[in-house]
Design an enzyme around this catalytic site. Structure first.
Site, mmCIF file in Angstrom:
data_model
loop_
_atom_site.group_PDB
_atom_site.id
_atom_site.type_symbol
_atom_site.label_atom_id
_atom_site.label_comp_id
_atom_site.label_asym_id
_atom_site.label_seq_id
_atom_site.Cartn_x
_atom_site.Cartn_y
_atom_site.Cartn_z
ATOM 1 N N GLU A 120 -13.310 -5.462 42.132
ATOM 2 C CA GLU A 120 -13.428 -6.486 41.083
ATOM 3 C C GLU A 120 -13.843 -7.844 41.671
ATOM 4 O O GLU A 120 -13.730 -8.875 41.001
ATOM 5 C CB GLU A 120 -12.107 -6.652 40.306
ATOM 6 C CG GLU A 120 -11.597 -5.387 39.612
ATOM 7 C CD GLU A 120 -12.433 -4.936 38.415
ATOM 8 O OE1 GLU A 120 -13.447 -5.567 38.104
ATOM 9 O OE2 GLU A 120 -12.048 -3.907 37.812
ATOM 10 N N HIS A 143 -5.570 -9.653 38.923
ATOM 11 C CA HIS A 143 -5.835 -8.638 37.903
ATOM 12 C C HIS A 143 -4.767 -7.552 38.038
ATOM 13 O O HIS A 143 -4.474 -7.101 39.147
ATOM 14 C CB HIS A 143 -7.234 -8.039 38.103
ATOM 15 C CG HIS A 143 -7.413 -6.718 37.431
ATOM 16 N ND1 HIS A 143 -7.248 -6.555 36.071
ATOM 17 C CD2 HIS A 143 -7.727 -5.491 37.914
ATOM 18 C CE1 HIS A 143 -7.460 -5.283 35.772
ATOM 19 N NE2 HIS A 143 -7.726 -4.613 36.868
ATOM 20 N N HIS A 145 -2.359 -4.242 35.625
ATOM 21 C CA HIS A 145 -2.363 -3.307 34.492
ATOM 22 C C HIS A 145 -0.979 -3.308 33.814
ATOM 23 O O HIS A 145 -0.235 -2.336 33.943
ATOM 24 C CB HIS A 145 -2.682 -1.883 34.984
ATOM 25 C CG HIS A 145 -3.994 -1.720 35.704
ATOM 26 N ND1 HIS A 145 -4.297 -0.597 36.471
ATOM 27 C CD2 HIS A 145 -5.088 -2.521 35.769
ATOM 28 C CE1 HIS A 145 -5.524 -0.724 36.966
ATOM 29 N NE2 HIS A 145 -6.022 -1.885 36.571
ATOM 30 N N HIS A 216 -7.628 -1.840 29.659
ATOM 31 C CA HIS A 216 -7.679 -1.836 31.127
ATOM 32 C C HIS A 216 -6.562 -2.695 31.739
ATOM 33 O O HIS A 216 -5.685 -2.175 32.417
ATOM 34 C CB HIS A 216 -9.080 -2.292 31.583
ATOM 35 C CG HIS A 216 -9.247 -2.327 33.067
ATOM 36 N ND1 HIS A 216 -10.447 -2.521 33.688
ATOM 37 C CD2 HIS A 216 -8.354 -2.222 34.076
ATOM 38 C CE1 HIS A 216 -10.301 -2.506 35.004
ATOM 39 N NE2 HIS A 216 -9.034 -2.332 35.256
HETATM 40 P P1 13P Z 1 -9.575 -2.074 43.687
HETATM 41 O O1 13P Z 1 -8.719 -1.060 44.410
HETATM 42 O O2 13P Z 1 -11.023 -1.970 44.087
HETATM 43 O O3 13P Z 1 -9.014 -3.462 43.844
HETATM 44 O O4 13P Z 1 -9.568 -1.704 42.138
HETATM 45 C C1 13P Z 1 -8.391 -1.663 41.385
HETATM 46 C C2 13P Z 1 -8.594 -1.985 39.944
HETATM 47 O O5 13P Z 1 -7.637 -2.225 39.245
HETATM 48 C C3 13P Z 1 -9.967 -2.028 39.378
HETATM 49 O O6 13P Z 1 -9.989 -2.578 38.104
HETATM 50 ZN ZN ZN Z 2 -8.016 -2.547 37.080
#
Ligand code: 13P
Ligand code: ZN
Length: 271
Positions: A120, A143, A145, A216
């Site tokens: 990302e 970022h 989840h 996401h």
């Molecule tokens: P990475 O392992 O490349 O950081 O990706 C994790 C992710 O949440 C992608 O949206």
């Molecule tokens: Zn992600």
């Protein structure tokens, strides 16, 4: 730790260790399955001349964009495919420090190991570029989840502009106080794409610190990774209260508009 960029650099070490602590919290929250989520921190102000002279340890890689405000900047980045729970213990084995080259189109890894940055990175760097251009004090982008917030985005109703923000703010007064710009919405786009980076940038520019990537996760920015985490944490707490009420058999009333206006005035909030 021998030959680490963190040796004899207490402020850089403290920033990386704080980021590692956040990675551990993300895992504990259940928001970081496998390699889920990523964090980058602009550490340029913590870099000294010796670091500026450090050679690259991997070939320069194109960023895919020209980010003119990032010339000569340094970032600590989670590695792609690395786990938050591993980064929490060993931040320099599961992340790396990169330097943006003078062409503003490439980066190189300088320490400690040639761990490739998160997939990302286009979004993270686009937002860092924007923040510097704005003169913002924010230095971290995160970022993750978060389960309940992601669940909300599986219903069209919560994707309408500021509909989720209003509901989340109304669950508990602190959410408005500590995530005072609310939750921007970015429609579903391919993870890691430049398109997602551009849409995230546009939404942050509408005056949000936290944006939701439909189905996401969230993308948040603040002065450091801990404060970015806090903004997501208060939003997700509100989502949990909402869900808890539903599971008790009723739709929660939420605070009234007047009560929320009162919060805005009392805490001098931007919205
Ligand atoms: P990475 O392992 O490349 O950081 O990706 C994790 C992710 O949440 C992608 O949206
Ligand atoms: Zn992600």
């Amino acid at each position: 730790m021998k030959n680490s960029i963190l040796n004899n650099r207490p402020s850089l070490r403290a920033e990386v260790e704080k980021t590692a602590e956040v990675a551990g919290l993300l895992w504990q929250k259940g928001w970081a399955e496998r390699n889920g989520g990523n964090i980058t921190v602009n550490v340029t102000e913590l870099i000294d001349d010796d670091v500026r002279l450090m050679p690259a340890i991997a070939p320069a890689t194109p960023i895919g964009q020209t980010l003119t405000h990032l010339r000569g900047c340094y970032f600590y980045c989670k590695g792609t495919n690395k786990r938050m729970r591993d980064l929490a213990r060993e931040p320099m084995q599961n992340g790396s420090v990169i330097r943006i080259l003078d062409d503003c189109q490439h980066y190189e890894i300088i320490a400690d190991n040639p761990v490739r940055p998160t997939s990302e990175l286009p979004t993270h760097l686009a937002i860092h570029d924007y923040l510097l251009q704005k003169g913002s004090p924010y230095r971290a982008t995160l970022h993750t989840h978060p389960i309940e917030l992601v669940a909300l985005t599986h219903s069209k109703k919560w994707l309408e502009k500021d509909k989720a923000t209003r509901m989340l703010w109304s669950m508990i007064p602190e959410t408005k106080a500590f995530c005072p710009r609310g939750l921007g919405i970015v429609p579903y786009m391919l993870p890691g794409s430049n398109e997602l980076a551009e849409a995230t940038l546009r939404t942050i520019d509408e005056d949000y610190d936290v944006v939701m990537w439909e189905k996401h996760g969230v993308f948040a920015t603040d002065v450091d990774a801990m404060q970015a985490f806090d903004q997501v944490d208060v939003l997700n707490k509100s989502a949990l209260i909402y869900i808890q009420s539903l599971s008790m058999g009723f739709t929660p009333d939420g605070m009234t508009d007047e009560q929320m206006q009162e919060m805005t005035k009392a805490f001098n909030l931007p919205k």
